[in-house]
Design a protein around this motif. Sequence first.
Motif, PDB file in Angstrom:
ATOM      1  N   LEU A 173      -1.653 -31.821  23.095  1.00 25.55           N
ATOM      2  CA  LEU A 173      -1.908 -30.489  22.553  1.00 25.55           C
ATOM      3  C   LEU A 173      -0.647 -29.933  21.927  1.00 25.55           C
ATOM      4  O   LEU A 173       0.471 -30.237  22.365  1.00 25.55           O
ATOM      5  CB  LEU A 173      -2.374 -29.537  23.657  1.00 25.55           C
ATOM      6  CG  LEU A 173      -3.750 -29.795  24.271  1.00 25.55           C
ATOM      7  CD1 LEU A 173      -3.910 -28.974  25.544  1.00 25.55           C
ATOM      8  CD2 LEU A 173      -4.855 -29.446  23.277  1.00 25.55           C
ATOM      9  N   VAL A 174      -0.824 -29.111  20.918  1.00 23.46           N
ATOM     10  CA  VAL A 174       0.299 -28.381  20.313  1.00 23.46           C
ATOM     11  C   VAL A 174      -0.048 -26.896  20.301  1.00 23.46           C
ATOM     12  O   VAL A 174      -1.222 -26.510  20.263  1.00 23.46           O
ATOM     13  CB  VAL A 174       0.592 -28.861  18.871  1.00 23.46           C
ATOM     14  CG1 VAL A 174       1.063 -30.294  18.880  1.00 23.46           C
ATOM     15  CG2 VAL A 174      -0.636 -28.715  17.988  1.00 23.46           C
ATOM     16  N   ARG A 175       0.987 -26.099  20.367  1.00 18.28           N
ATOM     17  CA  ARG A 175       0.812 -24.645  20.307  1.00 18.28           C
ATOM     18  C   ARG A 175       0.862 -24.235  18.840  1.00 18.28           C
ATOM     19  O   ARG A 175       1.924 -24.185  18.226  1.00 18.28           O
ATOM     20  CB  ARG A 175       1.918 -23.957  21.092  1.00 18.28           C
ATOM     21  CG  ARG A 175       1.625 -22.513  21.429  1.00 18.28           C
ATOM     22  CD  ARG A 175       1.425 -22.379  22.910  1.00 18.28           C
ATOM     23  NE  ARG A 175       1.107 -21.022  23.315  1.00 18.28           N
ATOM     24  CZ  ARG A 175       1.056 -20.637  24.574  1.00 18.28           C
ATOM     25  NH1 ARG A 175       1.305 -21.498  25.542  1.00 18.28           N
ATOM     26  NH2 ARG A 175       0.737 -19.402  24.897  1.00 18.28           N
ATOM     27  N   ALA A 176      -0.295 -23.954  18.283  1.00 15.73           N
ATOM     28  CA  ALA A 176      -0.378 -23.621  16.867  1.00 15.73           C
ATOM     29  C   ALA A 176       0.111 -22.205  16.582  1.00 15.73           C
ATOM     30  O   ALA A 176       0.591 -21.916  15.481  1.00 15.73           O
ATOM     31  CB  ALA A 176      -1.814 -23.778  16.379  1.00 15.73           C
ATOM     32  N   ALA A 197      -4.814 -20.366  19.826  1.00 18.13           N
ATOM     33  CA  ALA A 197      -3.394 -20.687  19.977  1.00 18.13           C
ATOM     34  C   ALA A 197      -3.109 -22.177  20.084  1.00 18.13           C
ATOM     35  O   ALA A 197      -1.968 -22.605  19.895  1.00 18.13           O
ATOM     36  CB  ALA A 197      -2.827 -19.977  21.207  1.00 18.13           C
ATOM     37  N   PHE A 198      -4.124 -23.007  20.370  1.00 18.46           N
ATOM     38  CA  PHE A 198      -3.881 -24.427  20.637  1.00 18.46           C
ATOM     39  C   PHE A 198      -4.644 -25.311  19.660  1.00 18.46           C
ATOM     40  O   PHE A 198      -5.723 -24.962  19.192  1.00 18.46           O
ATOM     41  CB  PHE A 198      -4.293 -24.770  22.070  1.00 18.46           C
ATOM     42  CG  PHE A 198      -3.593 -23.944  23.112  1.00 18.46           C
ATOM     43  CD1 PHE A 198      -2.303 -24.255  23.502  1.00 18.46           C
ATOM     44  CD2 PHE A 198      -4.225 -22.847  23.676  1.00 18.46           C
ATOM     45  CE1 PHE A 198      -1.646 -23.489  24.453  1.00 18.46           C
ATOM     46  CE2 PHE A 198      -3.583 -22.080  24.628  1.00 18.46           C
ATOM     47  CZ  PHE A 198      -2.285 -22.393  25.016  1.00 18.46           C
ATOM     48  N   ALA A 230      -9.436 -25.554  27.263  1.00 22.83           N
ATOM     49  CA  ALA A 230     -10.651 -26.326  27.520  1.00 22.83           C
ATOM     50  C   ALA A 230     -11.605 -26.249  26.333  1.00 22.83           C
ATOM     51  O   ALA A 230     -12.218 -27.256  25.951  1.00 22.83           O
ATOM     52  CB  ALA A 230     -11.337 -25.819  28.788  1.00 22.83           C
ATOM     53  N   ALA A 231     -11.734 -25.062  25.742  1.00 26.49           N
ATOM     54  CA  ALA A 231     -12.598 -24.921  24.568  1.00 26.49           C
ATOM     55  C   ALA A 231     -12.095 -25.793  23.421  1.00 26.49           C
ATOM     56  O   ALA A 231     -12.884 -26.449  22.725  1.00 26.49           O
ATOM     57  CB  ALA A 231     -12.655 -23.455  24.142  1.00 26.49           C
ATOM     58  N   THR A 232     -10.775 -25.826  23.237  1.00 25.67           N
ATOM     59  CA  THR A 232     -10.176 -26.647  22.183  1.00 25.67           C
ATOM     60  C   THR A 232     -10.450 -28.127  22.430  1.00 25.67           C
ATOM     61  O   THR A 232     -10.807 -28.877  21.509  1.00 25.67           O
ATOM     62  CB  THR A 232      -8.660 -26.392  22.122  1.00 25.67           C
ATOM     63  OG1 THR A 232      -8.416 -25.002  21.873  1.00 25.67           O
ATOM     64  CG2 THR A 232      -8.004 -27.217  21.024  1.00 25.67           C
ATOM     65  N   ALA A 238     -13.880 -33.856  24.127  1.00 25.23           N
ATOM     66  CA  ALA A 238     -13.671 -34.147  25.547  1.00 25.23           C
ATOM     67  C   ALA A 238     -14.985 -33.977  26.302  1.00 25.23           C
ATOM     68  O   ALA A 238     -15.728 -33.014  26.083  1.00 25.23           O
ATOM     69  CB  ALA A 238     -12.604 -33.236  26.131  1.00 25.23           C
ATOM     70  N   ALA A 239     -15.275 -34.905  27.199  1.00 25.62           N
ATOM     71  CA  ALA A 239     -16.510 -34.834  27.976  1.00 25.62           C
ATOM     72  C   ALA A 239     -16.381 -33.890  29.161  1.00 25.62           C
ATOM     73  O   ALA A 239     -17.366 -33.275  29.584  1.00 25.62           O
ATOM     74  CB  ALA A 239     -16.894 -36.225  28.470  1.00 25.62           C
TER      75      ALA A 239
END
Length: 252
Positions: A173-176, A197-198, A230-232, A238-239
Motif C-alpha cells: 500500500l502507498v499513502r496517496a 488516502a490509500f 480494507a475498502a481499498t 482481496a478476498a
Amino acid sequence: MTGRLPLWSYRWPRAFAAALADALLPCSCALCGETTATVVCLPCRQDHATPGGVRCPCCANPLGAHEGAGQRCAGCIAEAPYFDATVAAADYAAPLDSLVLRLKFGAQLPLAPWFAARMVDAVLAQPGWRLPDLLCPVPLGPRRLVERGFNQALEIARPLSAALGVPLQPRLLVRAIDTAAQSGVAPSERAGNIRGAFEVADDALGRIQGRHVGVVDDVMTSGHTLNEIAATLKRAGAARVSNLVFARTPPH
C-alpha cells in the motif's frame, strides 16, 4: 582435517556473548523499572498484556456480559465494516498506552518486537483463527515518515511476520494523500479525513487478488483508517482483510 565446523561451535560463542551482554547490561522493565531480561518483566506482562475477555471478532471491541463469544457487536451488525476480522493484544489504556507513545514518538524500537510477540499470543488465544496469506503495515505519509524516521507499524510487522510465518509485503500500500493525523481530527470528521488516502501499489495488484490480507498497526481507535484500507484492498480484489493490532481503544 578440513571441512565445516560442527553447528554447536557456531552457536556457543553467540550464546555466550548474549549471556555476557545480559549480565553486563541488564534491562529495566519499561513499565515498573525492575531489572528484567526482557523489555517488560513477566509480572507486568501478566498483569497488563495477557489476552483475556471476549471481543467482537470483527472490530475487537470488548463485548458485554449479555453477548456471546464469536458474536459481532451491535456496531458491526448495524453497519458492517469492510474488514472481516480484527485481533487486538490489549486495550489502549494505562499503562500500556505509554509504551505505544514511547515507540511512536520516542523511537524506542525494541518495544516493537515485544508488541509483535503479544499479538502472536492474541492470535494463539483464538484457536482456528484464519492466518492471512500476507501481511502489510499501515503506511505513513512521506512527511510524517521523514519527521519520525521510521514507520512503527512496519517495525511491528517485521517480527510479527517472522513469528507467524506469513510473508510481509511492506510496499503493498502507498499513502496517496498525506492526511492530517487522525488523533488531531474530530471524531465526526475522521472518516472524511482518511477517505481516498490509500492506494495499492501498481506492481502489487497480482499479489492481492483472491488473497487474505492482514493489515498491521499499533493502535486501532475509531477504525476509520483500517476500514478505508480494507475498502481499498477489497476494490483491488482481496478476498478477505483482517486487522492485527497491538492495542484497541475501548469505546467511550
